[in-house]
Design a protein around this motif. Sequence first.
Motif, mmCIF file in Angstrom:
data_model
loop_
_atom_site.group_PDB
_atom_site.id
_atom_site.type_symbol
_atom_site.label_atom_id
_atom_site.label_comp_id
_atom_site.label_asym_id
_atom_site.label_seq_id
_atom_site.Cartn_x
_atom_site.Cartn_y
_atom_site.Cartn_z
ATOM 1 N N PHE A 146 56.821 61.252 -17.558
ATOM 2 C CA PHE A 146 57.969 61.923 -18.478
ATOM 3 C C PHE A 146 57.245 62.398 -19.687
ATOM 4 N N SER A 147 57.537 63.399 -20.132
ATOM 5 C CA SER A 147 57.060 63.824 -21.573
ATOM 6 C C SER A 147 57.428 62.660 -22.592
ATOM 7 N N ASN B 5 56.460 51.419 -16.827
ATOM 8 C CA ASN B 5 55.675 50.580 -17.819
ATOM 9 C C ASN B 5 55.510 51.214 -19.314
ATOM 10 N N GLY B 6 55.726 52.609 -19.692
ATOM 11 C CA GLY B 6 55.755 52.932 -20.703
ATOM 12 C C GLY B 6 54.254 53.461 -21.351
ATOM 13 N N ILE B 7 53.301 53.209 -20.351
ATOM 14 C CA ILE B 7 51.806 53.513 -20.881
ATOM 15 C C ILE B 7 51.817 54.986 -20.995
ATOM 16 N N GLN B 8 51.094 55.506 -21.994
ATOM 17 C CA GLN B 8 50.736 56.781 -22.333
ATOM 18 C C GLN B 8 49.498 57.407 -21.808
ATOM 19 N N PHE B 9 49.746 58.480 -21.497
ATOM 20 C CA PHE B 9 48.583 59.386 -20.635
ATOM 21 C C PHE B 9 48.586 60.656 -21.203
ATOM 22 N N LEU C 264 49.196 67.850 -21.933
ATOM 23 C CA LEU C 264 50.582 67.498 -22.121
ATOM 24 C C LEU C 264 50.544 66.011 -21.981
ATOM 25 N N PRO C 265 51.161 65.403 -23.457
ATOM 26 C CA PRO C 265 50.933 63.799 -23.548
ATOM 27 C C PRO C 265 52.223 63.615 -22.635
ATOM 28 N N VAL C 266 52.101 62.464 -21.745
ATOM 29 C CA VAL C 266 52.920 61.783 -20.848
ATOM 30 C C VAL C 266 53.139 60.180 -21.244
ATOM 31 N N ARG C 267 54.158 59.696 -20.596
ATOM 32 C CA ARG C 267 54.174 58.201 -20.422
ATOM 33 C C ARG C 267 54.648 57.884 -19.218
ATOM 34 N N VAL D 276 55.782 69.293 -29.092
ATOM 35 C CA VAL D 276 55.921 70.547 -28.341
ATOM 36 C C VAL D 276 57.039 70.580 -27.363
ATOM 37 N N PHE D 277 56.883 69.485 -26.380
ATOM 38 C CA PHE D 277 57.669 68.936 -25.387
ATOM 39 C C PHE D 277 58.677 67.847 -25.831
ATOM 40 N N PRO D 278 60.057 68.039 -25.855
ATOM 41 C CA PRO D 278 60.956 66.787 -26.140
ATOM 42 C C PRO D 278 60.854 65.691 -25.182
ATOM 43 N N GLU D 279 60.968 64.461 -25.753
ATOM 44 C CA GLU D 279 60.702 63.218 -24.820
ATOM 45 C C GLU D 279 61.555 62.911 -23.684
ATOM 46 N N GLY D 280 61.332 62.680 -22.669
ATOM 47 C CA GLY D 280 62.020 62.106 -21.577
ATOM 48 C C GLY D 280 62.259 63.099 -20.266
ATOM 49 N N TYR D 281 61.463 64.372 -20.399
ATOM 50 C CA TYR D 281 61.694 65.154 -19.343
ATOM 51 C C TYR D 281 60.620 64.907 -18.056
ATOM 52 N N PRO D 282 60.933 64.836 -16.907
ATOM 53 C CA PRO D 282 60.078 64.817 -15.747
ATOM 54 C C PRO D 282 58.790 65.716 -15.608
ATOM 55 N N VAL D 283 57.549 65.405 -15.671
ATOM 56 C CA VAL D 283 56.600 66.032 -15.604
ATOM 57 C C VAL D 283 55.810 66.026 -14.155
#
Length: 279
Positions: A221-222, A188-192, A181-184, A228-235
């Motif tokens: 967060f997503s 600081n907004g870094i993508q993981f 799952l892609p998150v950030r 697939v997953f909307p942005e901004g939901y806690p992961v």
Amino acid sequence: MQTIFTRGPSLNNRLTLALVLSVGLILVDHKLNGFDAARVYLNSFMSPLQYVANLPSTMLNWSAERVTSQQQLISENEYLSEQMLLMSEQLQRFQMLKTENQRLRALLDAPIRENIRKKVAQLMAVDNNPFSHQVVINRGASDDVYVSQPVLDESGIVGQVMEVGSTTSRVLLLTDVTHALPVRSGRNGIQFIVVGSGALDELYVEHVAHSVDIQVGDMLFSSGLGNVFPEGYPVAQVSSVTRDESRPFAVIIATPMAKLDRLKHLMLLWSDKEAVGDE
């Protein structure tokens, strides 16, 4: 010759005697209150028998009231659980908006949608395979469920739909070893990229260089990437950061926000292209 049974008074004489005695006792009781004490004792003696006689009716009424109250509590609990899920979905989005506003930066390319369609589902079964994290829910094609649809609980992302039947669907949990799952970072907004570890309480953040700014406690967060997953939901929340220079990447472990070991009610979200109507 003597008979065994001697002849007593006739029946008429006995009846007359009984009537006379009855009238006499009534007069004595009415005029002199001579049987008040006896009446008290008799009432005291009969009270337990009255309680015993009323016991079946009392027990039946109590059982009916208890069953009715229990059914009402179950119905109210189901209703409140669904309402809590609906409200928690909004709170999750508000939490992300608050983080974004505090950092004074624009939203990413996939902004949070205010009127996203959603529906509550209930857990039906859990896969008993220890190497596969999957569950079955009571929503299917008849409810417009589709493959890769995102699934949440009241705390965060649970996983995505992998198989759809007519009335049920199978959900792949984000802790499954095949799930990514892609998150950030909310800080600081870094993508993981987070992948499943095979344990319900752990996720791995993969391919993180030693120099990347990631700390214990960071919320992930997503990101909305992958559609697939909307942005901004806690992961997940970062729980461990190990930087060993002998390894090419840091070892990052995160704890899922969703309560994967206590799932009961789940939330299905629809993307814009899959939604057939708002609820």
